[in-house]
Design an enzyme around this catalytic site. Sequence first.
Site, PDB file in Angstrom:
ATOM      1  N   GLU A  83       0.834  -1.204   0.000  1.00 39.42           N
ATOM      2  CA  GLU A  83       0.000   0.000   0.000  1.00 39.42           C
ATOM      3  C   GLU A  83       0.869   1.255   0.000  1.00 39.42           C
ATOM      4  OE1 GLU A  83      -4.005  -0.481   2.297  1.00 39.42           O
ATOM      5  OE2 GLU A  83      -2.401  -1.355   3.523  1.00 39.42           O
ATOM      6  N   TYR A  90     -12.645  27.711   0.265  1.00 35.35           N
ATOM      7  CA  TYR A  90     -12.623  26.244   0.129  1.00 35.35           C
ATOM      8  C   TYR A  90     -11.702  25.769  -0.982  1.00 35.35           C
ATOM      9  CZ  TYR A  90     -16.644  27.459  -2.869  1.00 35.35           C
ATOM     10  OH  TYR A  90     -17.482  28.028  -3.785  1.00 35.35           O
ATOM     11  N   GLU A 120      -7.321   6.446  10.557  1.00 38.51           N
ATOM     12  CA  GLU A 120      -7.611   7.256  11.737  1.00 38.51           C
ATOM     13  C   GLU A 120      -6.600   8.392  11.871  1.00 38.51           C
ATOM     14  OE1 GLU A 120      -9.368   3.180  12.535  1.00 38.51           O
ATOM     15  OE2 GLU A 120      -7.550   3.935  11.576  1.00 38.51           O
ATOM     16  N   LYS A 150     -11.701   4.807   1.747  1.00 36.05           N
ATOM     17  CA  LYS A 150     -10.620   3.994   1.193  1.00 36.05           C
ATOM     18  C   LYS A 150     -11.283   2.880   0.379  1.00 36.05           C
ATOM     19  CE  LYS A 150      -6.371   1.649   2.618  1.00 36.05           C
ATOM     20  NZ  LYS A 150      -5.529   1.258   3.760  1.00 36.05           N
TER      21      LYS A 150
END
Length: 122
Positions: free
Chosen positions: A22, A54, A74, A99
Amino acid sequence: MTDELAVLGIECYGHHGVFEFEKREGQVFVVDLVLGIDTAPAAASDDLRDTVDYGSLVASVKAAVETDPVDLIETLAQRIADVCLLGDRVEWARVTVHKPDAPIDATFSDVALTITRKGPRD
């Protein structure tokens, strides 16, 4: 009363994950932001300086996702929330990290983590 500004579906390419492949190969992450802000000053002035830019925020969030790999979403979500809360007009930030290509040996449509963090003023 707090208003909400949402920017949804920010697509980023990052190298986060527990597995070495990954980090090596990377994958798509999608970020949703919902920010608690008071939009009354901007509505009254019609001035970008009185609200959250933004466009600049999205650029900062993309940079946060696309650099410095971490193991867990997290940790990544907290990093993104910290970026959002740098703006002095942001009272709180709700961040969802998707994900969709997580390495799970099953058919699934998405893995998503949502966190909500308050700014230092609250």
